[in-house]
Design a protein around this motif. Structure first.
Motif, PDB file in Angstrom:
ATOM      1  N   GLY A  34      24.041  51.692  25.008  1.00  0.00           N
ATOM      2  CA  GLY A  34      24.806  50.549  25.462  1.00  0.00           C
ATOM      3  C   GLY A  34      23.973  49.296  25.336  1.00  0.00           C
ATOM      4  O   GLY A  34      22.744  49.356  25.216  1.00  0.00           O
ATOM      5  N   LYS A  35      24.638  48.166  25.339  1.00  0.00           N
ATOM      6  CA  LYS A  35      23.963  46.880  25.179  1.00  0.00           C
ATOM      7  C   LYS A  35      24.580  45.871  26.132  1.00  0.00           C
ATOM      8  O   LYS A  35      25.719  46.029  26.560  1.00  0.00           O
ATOM      9  CB  LYS A  35      24.139  46.380  23.746  1.00  0.00           C
ATOM     10  N   PRO A  36      23.868  44.787  26.417  1.00  0.00           N
ATOM     11  CA  PRO A  36      24.471  43.699  27.190  1.00  0.00           C
ATOM     12  C   PRO A  36      25.580  43.026  26.379  1.00  0.00           C
ATOM     13  O   PRO A  36      25.508  42.957  25.152  1.00  0.00           O
ATOM     14  CB  PRO A  36      23.308  42.723  27.409  1.00  0.00           C
ATOM     15  N   LEU A  37      26.616  42.563  27.076  1.00  0.00           N
ATOM     16  CA  LEU A  37      27.722  41.882  26.415  1.00  0.00           C
ATOM     17  C   LEU A  37      28.469  41.043  27.442  1.00  0.00           C
ATOM     18  O   LEU A  37      28.832  41.551  28.501  1.00  0.00           O
ATOM     19  CB  LEU A  37      28.669  42.901  25.772  1.00  0.00           C
ATOM     20  N   TRP A  45      31.077  49.132  24.886  1.00  0.00           N
ATOM     21  CA  TRP A  45      32.293  48.551  24.313  1.00  0.00           C
ATOM     22  C   TRP A  45      32.297  48.629  22.787  1.00  0.00           C
ATOM     23  O   TRP A  45      33.309  48.923  22.175  1.00  0.00           O
ATOM     24  CB  TRP A  45      32.432  47.103  24.774  1.00  0.00           C
ATOM     25  N   ASN A  46      31.173  48.356  22.148  1.00  0.00           N
ATOM     26  CA  ASN A  46      31.102  48.316  20.693  1.00  0.00           C
ATOM     27  C   ASN A  46      30.586  49.605  20.055  1.00  0.00           C
ATOM     28  O   ASN A  46      30.366  49.650  18.853  1.00  0.00           O
ATOM     29  CB  ASN A  46      30.203  47.155  20.250  1.00  0.00           C
ATOM     30  N   GLU A  47      30.392  50.640  20.844  1.00  0.00           N
ATOM     31  CA  GLU A  47      29.849  51.887  20.311  1.00  0.00           C
ATOM     32  C   GLU A  47      30.946  52.739  19.676  1.00  0.00           C
ATOM     33  O   GLU A  47      32.110  52.677  20.080  1.00  0.00           O
ATOM     34  CB  GLU A  47      29.180  52.686  21.437  1.00  0.00           C
ATOM     35  N   PRO A  48      30.596  53.592  18.710  1.00  0.00           N
ATOM     36  CA  PRO A  48      31.596  54.477  18.109  1.00  0.00           C
ATOM     37  C   PRO A  48      32.119  55.502  19.119  1.00  0.00           C
ATOM     38  O   PRO A  48      31.438  55.859  20.081  1.00  0.00           O
ATOM     39  CB  PRO A  48      30.842  55.172  16.977  1.00  0.00           C
ATOM     40  N   TRP A  49      33.324  55.975  18.862  1.00  0.00           N
ATOM     41  CA  TRP A  49      33.998  56.911  19.756  1.00  0.00           C
ATOM     42  C   TRP A  49      33.145  58.144  20.080  1.00  0.00           C
ATOM     43  O   TRP A  49      33.102  58.604  21.219  1.00  0.00           O
ATOM     44  CB  TRP A  49      35.330  57.351  19.147  1.00  0.00           C
ATOM     45  N   GLN A  88      28.033  48.537  33.184  1.00  0.00           N
ATOM     46  CA  GLN A  88      27.107  48.569  34.314  1.00  0.00           C
ATOM     47  C   GLN A  88      26.606  47.159  34.574  1.00  0.00           C
ATOM     48  O   GLN A  88      26.285  46.421  33.646  1.00  0.00           O
ATOM     49  CB  GLN A  88      25.945  49.525  34.037  1.00  0.00           C
ATOM     50  N   TYR A  89      26.561  46.836  35.848  1.00  0.00           N
ATOM     51  CA  TYR A  89      26.155  45.508  36.306  1.00  0.00           C
ATOM     52  C   TYR A  89      24.915  45.656  37.186  1.00  0.00           C
ATOM     53  O   TYR A  89      24.981  46.250  38.257  1.00  0.00           O
ATOM     54  CB  TYR A  89      27.266  44.859  37.126  1.00  0.00           C
ATOM     55  N   TYR A  90      23.793  45.105  36.699  1.00  0.00           N
ATOM     56  CA  TYR A  90      22.583  45.059  37.497  1.00  0.00           C
ATOM     57  C   TYR A  90      22.523  43.687  38.168  1.00  0.00           C
ATOM     58  O   TYR A  90      23.416  42.853  37.985  1.00  0.00           O
ATOM     59  CB  TYR A  90      21.352  45.293  36.614  1.00  0.00           C
TER      60      TYR A  90
END
Length: 177
Positions: A34-37, A45-49, A88-90
């Motif tokens: 995962g990445k920040p967005l 959100w932008n990762e493959p299924w 996820q929210y830090y």
């Protein structure tokens, strides 16, 4: 089930299996990339299924009856999941006002629902909606609302992580929600 009505309804339902599935879901999500967005600390959100399938299949087996119930309350007979992701929210992360439908014309309401599941939640960090009172949520709550309803995740000022699983579904015909 709580139903908050204004110009449109927001449904809040407690997932009865939350305590049973929470740790397993968090372990599965921790394995995901995962990445920040958009101000969110980590999302797929932008990762493959393929990188979502394990936790999604497990989670959806528990949530499916709840979604079916809401769809039936709306006098619809079926639905289709069109996308899903976790966030996820830090500390100091947030997600500003947004909707879950792109290219919406001003006079149209799309035929979908957004669902937010609070897997980890600190007090006061639940989804907020424009022109609605601040709602109280608990871990394990499913929040179901039309995809065109503007909403946000407030800034996380605590040291506790917030984790949600979110997805959109299509139901019915355009302009009938």
């Amino acid at each position: 089930m709580r139903e908050i009505q204004k110009s449109t309804s927001i449904y809040i339902e407690k997932l009865s299996s939350h305590k049973y599935i929470k740790n397993t879901l968090l372990e599965m999500i921790d394995k995901c990339s995962g990445k920040p967005l958009h101000g969110v600390s980590k999302t797929n959100w932008n990762e493959p299924w393929e990188k979502r399938a394990e936790y999604w299949d497990y989670f959806f087996s528990f949530v499916h009856p709840y979604i079916t119930n809401v769809v039936m309350r709306l006098d619809k007979t079926d639905f289709k999941v069109v996308n899903q992701w976790y966030q996820q929210y830090y500390k100091n992360s947030k997600h500003d006002w947004h909707v879950h439908f792109l290219n919406q014309k001003d006079d149209e309401k799309p035929n979908g629902l957004a669902v937010v599941y609070f897997l980890e939640l600190s007090d006061g960090l639940g989804t907020e909606f424009i022109d609605y009172p601040k709602l109280d949520y608990e871990e394990g709550d499913l929040v179901i609302f039309p995809v065109y309803l503007p909403h946000k995740s407030p800034i996380n000022l605590s040291n506790n992580r917030k984790t949600v699983i979110t997805f959109n579904i299509n139901i019915g015909e355009k302009n009938d929600l």
